[in-house]
Write a protein that holds these residues in place. Structure first.
Motif, PDB file in Angstrom:
ATOM      1  N   LEU A 201       0.848  -1.190   0.000  1.00 58.83           N
ATOM      2  CA  LEU A 201       0.000   0.000   0.000  1.00 58.83           C
ATOM      3  C   LEU A 201       0.883   1.240   0.000  1.00 58.83           C
ATOM      4  N   VAL A 202       0.855   1.986  -1.077  1.00 54.73           N
ATOM      5  CA  VAL A 202       1.670   3.195  -1.188  1.00 54.73           C
ATOM      6  C   VAL A 202       0.792   4.428  -1.023  1.00 54.73           C
ATOM      7  N   ASN A 203      -0.170   4.568  -1.902  1.00 58.99           N
ATOM      8  CA  ASN A 203      -1.082   5.708  -1.837  1.00 58.99           C
ATOM      9  C   ASN A 203      -2.451   5.276  -2.352  1.00 58.99           C
ATOM     10  N   ALA A 204      -2.924   4.140  -1.853  1.00 58.82           N
ATOM     11  CA  ALA A 204      -4.203   3.597  -2.306  1.00 58.82           C
ATOM     12  C   ALA A 204      -5.368   4.433  -1.787  1.00 58.82           C
ATOM     13  N   ASN A 205      -6.486   4.377  -2.505  1.00 57.31           N
ATOM     14  CA  ASN A 205      -7.698   5.073  -2.085  1.00 57.31           C
ATOM     15  C   ASN A 205      -8.328   4.267  -0.940  1.00 57.31           C
ATOM     16  N   LYS A 206      -8.076   4.695   0.288  1.00 56.82           N
ATOM     17  CA  LYS A 206      -8.516   3.922   1.442  1.00 56.82           C
ATOM     18  C   LYS A 206     -10.032   3.931   1.598  1.00 56.82           C
ATOM     19  N   ALA A 207     -10.694   4.977   1.125  1.00 56.45           N
ATOM     20  CA  ALA A 207     -12.158   5.020   1.200  1.00 56.45           C
ATOM     21  C   ALA A 207     -12.762   3.934   0.317  1.00 56.45           C
ATOM     22  N   ASP A 208     -12.274   3.829  -0.930  1.00 57.53           N
ATOM     23  CA  ASP A 208     -12.779   2.789  -1.824  1.00 57.53           C
ATOM     24  C   ASP A 208     -12.349   1.406  -1.350  1.00 57.53           C
ATOM     25  N   LEU A 209     -11.144   1.317  -0.803  1.00 58.74           N
ATOM     26  CA  LEU A 209     -10.672   0.039  -0.250  1.00 58.74           C
ATOM     27  C   LEU A 209     -11.632  -0.438   0.826  1.00 58.74           C
ATOM     28  N   SER A 210     -11.999   0.460   1.727  1.00 57.72           N
ATOM     29  CA  SER A 210     -12.896   0.103   2.820  1.00 57.72           C
ATOM     30  C   SER A 210     -14.266  -0.311   2.309  1.00 57.72           C
ATOM     31  N   LYS A 211     -14.798   0.419   1.332  1.00 51.38           N
ATOM     32  CA  LYS A 211     -16.114   0.085   0.789  1.00 51.38           C
ATOM     33  C   LYS A 211     -16.082  -1.220   0.005  1.00 51.38           C
ATOM     34  N   ALA A 212     -15.019  -1.432  -0.757  1.00 56.43           N
ATOM     35  CA  ALA A 212     -14.922  -2.627  -1.605  1.00 56.43           C
ATOM     36  C   ALA A 212     -14.824  -3.903  -0.774  1.00 56.43           C
ATOM     37  N   LEU A 213     -14.217  -3.791   0.405  1.00 55.05           N
ATOM     38  CA  LEU A 213     -14.016  -4.976   1.246  1.00 55.05           C
ATOM     39  C   LEU A 213     -14.920  -4.968   2.478  1.00 55.05           C
ATOM     40  N   ALA A 214     -15.935  -4.102   2.464  1.00 62.77           N
ATOM     41  CA  ALA A 214     -16.831  -3.985   3.618  1.00 62.77           C
ATOM     42  C   ALA A 214     -17.581  -5.288   3.854  1.00 62.77           C
ATOM     43  N   LYS A 215     -17.634  -5.701   5.103  1.00 61.68           N
ATOM     44  CA  LYS A 215     -18.372  -6.910   5.470  1.00 61.68           C
ATOM     45  C   LYS A 215     -19.853  -6.573   5.594  1.00 61.68           C
ATOM     46  N   ARG A 216     -20.693  -7.413   5.003  1.00 61.83           N
ATOM     47  CA  ARG A 216     -22.136  -7.215   5.043  1.00 61.83           C
ATOM     48  C   ARG A 216     -22.787  -8.361   5.801  1.00 61.83           C
ATOM     49  N   GLU A 217     -24.065  -8.214   6.091  1.00 61.60           N
ATOM     50  CA  GLU A 217     -24.818  -9.285   6.734  1.00 61.60           C
ATOM     51  C   GLU A 217     -25.157 -10.327   5.671  1.00 61.60           C
ATOM     52  N   HIS A 218     -24.386 -11.420   5.665  1.00 58.25           N
ATOM     53  CA  HIS A 218     -24.554 -12.423   4.616  1.00 58.25           C
ATOM     54  C   HIS A 218     -25.310 -13.667   5.086  1.00 58.25           C
ATOM     55  N   GLY A 219     -25.098 -14.064   6.349  1.00 63.41           N
ATOM     56  CA  GLY A 219     -25.674 -15.311   6.822  1.00 63.41           C
ATOM     57  C   GLY A 219     -25.042 -16.520   6.161  1.00 63.41           C
ATOM     58  N   ILE A 220     -23.774 -16.389   5.735  1.00 64.75           N
ATOM     59  CA  ILE A 220     -23.098 -17.452   4.995  1.00 64.75           C
ATOM     60  C   ILE A 220     -22.309 -18.348   5.950  1.00 64.75           C
ATOM     61  N   GLN A 221     -22.441 -19.651   5.761  1.00 65.36           N
ATOM     62  CA  GLN A 221     -21.635 -20.639   6.466  1.00 65.36           C
ATOM     63  C   GLN A 221     -20.822 -21.400   5.430  1.00 65.36           C
ATOM     64  N   THR A 222     -19.506 -21.433   5.621  1.00 65.77           N
ATOM     65  CA  THR A 222     -18.632 -22.040   4.620  1.00 65.77           C
ATOM     66  C   THR A 222     -17.309 -22.441   5.236  1.00 65.77           C
TER      67      THR A 222
END
Length: 418
Positions: A201-222
Motif C-alpha cells: 500500500l503506497v497511496n491507495a484510495n482507502k475510502a474505496d478500499l474500505s467500501k470494496a471490502l466492507a463486510k455485510r450481513e450475509h448469513g453465509i456458512q462455509t
C-alpha cells in the motif's frame, strides 16, 4: 538514493533498462514445458551461477497481469534465473483461490462502480488494488522458494531508501508502526516452479478500499478460506517521499544487489552480474497462449463458480400490513430463506413461510424451489424467483402483489444484488 545510483550505474553500462523485443522474449524468456518437466531430478546450480531480472509489466489490467504471472509460472525455467516482477492495476478486488467472493467483497459496490473482481491462482486473502498499490511477484524454482527472503528484500529497501522501519509477522505480513499492515502475502508452489507475491500500500484510495471490502450481513456458512482483517496504512502517510515509481526502483535495486540465496549486500559488484530491469509487454505476440489464460480468469465460472460450497440463511420480519389484519400473532412473523450453493449455482432452497403470510394469501413455495435450482447465485436467481411466483396465475399476465414483492425483496438481499 536508489534512483540516483541506478542512473549512475546505467550510465556506466552496469545495468541496462530495456524494452524487450518479440524476438528477445521468445529466445530469452520462453522455455518449453518439456524442459520444465525434466527439472525436478536436476541439481540446481550454485548461487554464483544464478542471475536476476526485474520485470516491469506495462499493463494495468488485473486479468492480464494475473495471466502473465501464470504464463511465467507455467513456461519459464527459473533454475538459474530468478525473476521479480513489479506491476500495478486499475481499481479491482482480488480474492484467493479458495475464497468466497460474496463473503469477502462488497459485490454490489463493485458492480455499481464497475470494479472487476478477480480470483487468482494462489491462496491467501482478499486485497484491493488500484494505481496506488505496488504488486510484486518473486519467481524461483520450488526448491528455492523462500518467502522470508523475499520479504526481507522489501523490508531492507524500505529502510535503505526511505528510513521506514518495518517488521515481518508470523503470517508473513509486513507491518509498520508495530501494528499497521502495508503488505499481505500469498504463494503458489508447483512441481518445478513457485512464485510468491504481495501488494504494498503506497497511496491507495482507502475510502474505496474500505467500501470494496466492507463486510455485510450475509448469513453465509462455509469452509472457504477467510481473510483476516487488519488495520492498514499507506506508506505515503509514513514517509511522504514514497511513490509507487520510487518504491519499485528501490525494491528492484535491493533485489539485484542481493545474492540469490542469502541476504547479503553485494553492492554494485553484485548488480553488474544481473540482467537488470526489463520492460515487459504482456501481449499474445510476446507470450503465446496468454490470451487464453486471461480469458479463463475473466469468466464468471472462474471468479464465482470456483467458490467452495456454502450455505446462506437469512430471516426477515414480515411487515404488519402484509399480514391478515383480523388476526393476532404470538410472535414476530419472519420469512426465512435458506440456500445451498455449489460452484456458484443454487443447489437447494428452503422457504420457511410464517403462518401470517400464508394466511394473507402468499403461496407458490414448491414452484419457487423448483425454478431456482441450478441458477447462478446472482440476479439470475431473482428473475427465476419472480417468474416462478407468477406461474400460478395460469398464464394470466399480471404483476407481483405486495406479498410477492416482499418475498422478492428479501431474496434480492440474500443474493446481494441490491
Amino acid at each position: 538514493m536508489a534512483q540516483s545510483v541506478l542512473r549512475k550505474i546505467a550510465m556506466s553500462n552496469m545495468l541496462v533498462m530495456v524494452g524487450l523485443t518479440r524476438r528477445t522474449s521468445s529466445r530469452s524468456l520462453t522455455t518449453g514445458k518439456k524442459l520444465a518437466t525434466t527439472k525436478p531430478n536436476s541439481i540446481l546450480p550454485p548461487e554464483r551461477e544464478v542471475t536476476k531480472s526485474v520485470f516491469m509489466s506495462q499493463s494495468t489490467d488485473i486479468y492480464t497481469n494475473l495471466a502473465l504471472e501464470d504464463w511465467m509460472y507455467r513456461n519459464m525455467d527459473f533454475s538459474n534465473h530468478h525473476v521479480m516482477m513489479v506491476w500495478r492495476n486499475e481499481p479491482c478486488v482480488v480474492i484467493g483461490r479458495h475464497q468466497n467472493p460474496w463473503l469477502e467483497a462488497n459485490v454490489p459496490f463493485l458492480n455499481d462502480k464497475d470494479i472487476p473482481l478477480a480470483r487468482r491462482h494462489s491462496g491467501g486473502g482478499t486485497v484491493y488494488h488500484d494505481r496506488g498499490n505496488l504488486n510484486i511477484s518473486f519467481f524461483t524454482p520450488r526448491d528455492r522458494h523462500d518467502r522470508k527472503y523475499n520479504l526481507e528484500i522489501i523490508k531492507r529497501a524500505l529502510y535503505r531508501d526511505f528510513g521506514i522501519k518495518a517488521h515481518i509477522n508470523e503470517r508473513h505480513d509486513i507491518l509498520v508502526r508495530d501494528k499497521y499492515k502495508i503488505s499481505g502475502t500469498a504463494a503458489k508452489l508447483g512441481r518445478t516452479s513457485a512464485y510468491h507475491h504481495c501488494t504494498l500500500l503506497v497511496n491507495a484510495n482507502k475510502a474505496d478500499l474500505s467500501k470494496a471490502l466492507a463486510k455485510r450481513e450475509h448469513g453465509i456458512q462455509t469452509k472457504a478460506t477467510a481473510s483476516t482483517p487488519s488495520p492498514v496504512v499507506n506508506l505515503v502517510d509514513v514517509n511522504n517521499r514514497v511513490t509507487v515509481d520510487s518504491l519499485q526502483i528501490a525494491v528492484g535495486y535491493e533485489f539485484l544487489r542481493t545474492p540469490a540465496l542469502h541476504l547479503e549486500d553485494g553492492g554494485e559488484n553484485q548488480i553488474s552480474k544481473q540482467r537488470g530491469f526489463q520492460f515487459i509487454n504482456p501481449t499474445e505476440d510476446w507470450f503465446p497462449g496468454l490470451s487464453e489464460l486471461k480469458h479463463e480468469l475473466q469468466t464468471w465460472e472462474w471468479s464465482f463458480g470456483r467458490t467452495p460450497e456454502f450455505t446462506v440463511s437469512r430471516s426477515f420480519p414480515v411487515p404488519e400490513d402484509l399480514l391478515t389484519p383480523s388476526k393476532v400473532y404470538s410472535a414476530t412473523q419472519e420469512l426465512t430463506i435458506t440456500m445451498t450453493v455449489e460452484k456458484g449455482l443454487i443447489n437447494d432452497v428452503t422457504l420457511n413461510i410464517p403462518p401470517g403470510l400464508v394466511e394473507s394469501g402468499f403461496h407458490g413455495e414448491a414452484s419457487v424451489i423448483t425454478h431456482l435450482k441450478g441458477k447462478r447465485f446472482t440476479s439470475e436467481a431473482l428473475t427465476a424467483l419472480q417468474e416462478a411466483m407468477l406461474r400460478h396465475s395460469d398464464g394470466e399476465v399480471r404483476k407481483l402483489d405486495d406479498k410477492e414483492q416482499f418475498v422478492a425483496k428479501c431474496f434480492d438481499q440474500v443474493v446481494n444484488t441490491i
